[in-house]
Design a protein around this motif. Structure first.
Motif, PDB file in Angstrom:
ATOM      1  N   ARG A 168     -60.481 -77.241 -27.613  1.00 48.15           N
ATOM      2  CA  ARG A 168     -59.559 -76.139 -27.305  1.00 48.15           C
ATOM      3  C   ARG A 168     -59.521 -75.079 -28.400  1.00 48.15           C
ATOM      4  O   ARG A 168     -58.461 -74.719 -28.906  1.00 48.15           O
ATOM      5  N   TYR A 169     -60.699 -74.582 -28.730  1.00 50.43           N
ATOM      6  CA  TYR A 169     -60.794 -73.468 -29.679  1.00 50.43           C
ATOM      7  C   TYR A 169     -60.646 -72.185 -28.875  1.00 50.43           C
ATOM      8  O   TYR A 169     -61.366 -71.966 -27.896  1.00 50.43           O
ATOM      9  N   VAL A 170     -59.703 -71.348 -29.266  1.00 49.93           N
ATOM     10  CA  VAL A 170     -59.419 -70.133 -28.502  1.00 49.93           C
ATOM     11  C   VAL A 170     -59.578 -68.894 -29.374  1.00 49.93           C
ATOM     12  O   VAL A 170     -59.275 -68.912 -30.574  1.00 49.93           O
ATOM     13  N   VAL A 171     -60.085 -67.853 -28.734  1.00 51.44           N
ATOM     14  CA  VAL A 171     -60.203 -66.543 -29.370  1.00 51.44           C
ATOM     15  C   VAL A 171     -59.775 -65.492 -28.358  1.00 51.44           C
ATOM     16  O   VAL A 171     -59.772 -65.740 -27.157  1.00 51.44           O
ATOM     17  N   ARG A 200     -58.547 -69.983 -33.284  1.00 53.47           N
ATOM     18  CA  ARG A 200     -57.701 -71.107 -33.683  1.00 53.47           C
ATOM     19  C   ARG A 200     -57.857 -72.235 -32.677  1.00 53.47           C
ATOM     20  O   ARG A 200     -58.308 -72.021 -31.557  1.00 53.47           O
ATOM     21  N   PHE A 201     -57.499 -73.419 -33.094  1.00 52.42           N
ATOM     22  CA  PHE A 201     -57.441 -74.555 -32.188  1.00 52.42           C
ATOM     23  C   PHE A 201     -56.064 -74.571 -31.538  1.00 52.42           C
ATOM     24  O   PHE A 201     -55.045 -74.430 -32.223  1.00 52.42           O
ATOM     25  N   LYS A 202     -56.037 -74.694 -30.222  1.00 47.83           N
ATOM     26  CA  LYS A 202     -54.772 -74.701 -29.490  1.00 47.83           C
ATOM     27  C   LYS A 202     -54.258 -76.127 -29.440  1.00 47.83           C
ATOM     28  O   LYS A 202     -54.915 -77.031 -28.948  1.00 47.83           O
ATOM     29  N   HIS A 203     -53.063 -76.303 -29.969  1.00 43.13           N
ATOM     30  CA  HIS A 203     -52.413 -77.627 -29.949  1.00 43.13           C
ATOM     31  C   HIS A 203     -51.181 -77.528 -29.069  1.00 43.13           C
ATOM     32  O   HIS A 203     -50.530 -76.509 -29.000  1.00 43.13           O
TER      33      HIS A 203
END
Length: 195
Positions: free
Chosen positions: A17-20, A191-194
């Motif tokens: 879940r890496y988001v940009v 960022r990684f979505k947590h």
């Protein structure tokens, strides 16, 4: 093969879940990118395969593995190469029409590009160039198909050695952080979505 199937074959049990912000990426790079690459970024995030193949992703802190920074480095390398050897044929790098857009590299300095000749990014094919050479090897398919062939050790590019690792080749996750040393520290926007 889908990105999810590729992730499973490479040892991921769930998306990282890496988001940009893909609009920001388009502004940085100057074009939309293939849908399968965007899905890859979500599933895999920063990292590579077999301590050999590194996939650049947008928004990381490390300039060596950040997609737009890698394109800028390739452009600078081409300018330097032209200054040193005036007879060297320049590589047609993006944003030149039909230019090559680098998306990854090996620890042996081989570089992988998208051939952006097609108007639709989802139709871009892969080009490999061995480090320090003007030779080019075309892979007449896209990003996911190339990674599938790499993970299963069936990619047919003469400069890629057969793996000594188990097949399928495992993904080696990274954080994208700049750890000092080579490259520059960038302002990250991925960022990684947590939960």
């Amino acid at each position: 093969m889908t990105i999810e199937e590729l992730a499973s074959a490479a040892g991921l049990t769930a998306a990282r879940r890496y988001v940009v912000d893909w609009d920001h990426v388009k502004t940085e790079i100057g074009t939309h990118l293939p849908a399968d690459y965007k899905e890859y970024v979500h599933w895999f995030g920063p990292g590579g395969f077999d301590e050999y193949l590194v996939i650049c992703v947008p928004g990381v802190e490390n300039s060596n593995t950040e997609l737009a920074a890698h394109l800028a480095k390739q452009r600078a390398d081409e300018r330097l190469r032209a200054q040193i050897d005036r007879s060297a044929a320049p590589s047609p790098l993006f944003p030149e029409p039909g230019g090559w857009l680098p998306w990854g590299y090996t620890t042996g300095s081989d570089v992988f590009y998208w051939d952006t000749s097609a108007k639709d990014p989802d139709s871009w094919t892969v080009i490999g160039r061995p480090g320090g050479s003007d030779d080019v090897v075309r892979f007449d398919s896209g990003f996911t198909d190339f990674l599938h062939a790499f993970v299963w050790d069936t990619v047919e590019m003469p400069f890629i050695p057969e793996t000594e690792s188990d097949v399928p080749i495992a993904f080696e996750p990274r954080t994208g952080e700049w750890l000092g040393g080579a490259g520059e520290r960038l302002q990250p926007y991925g960022r990684f979505k947590h939960d």
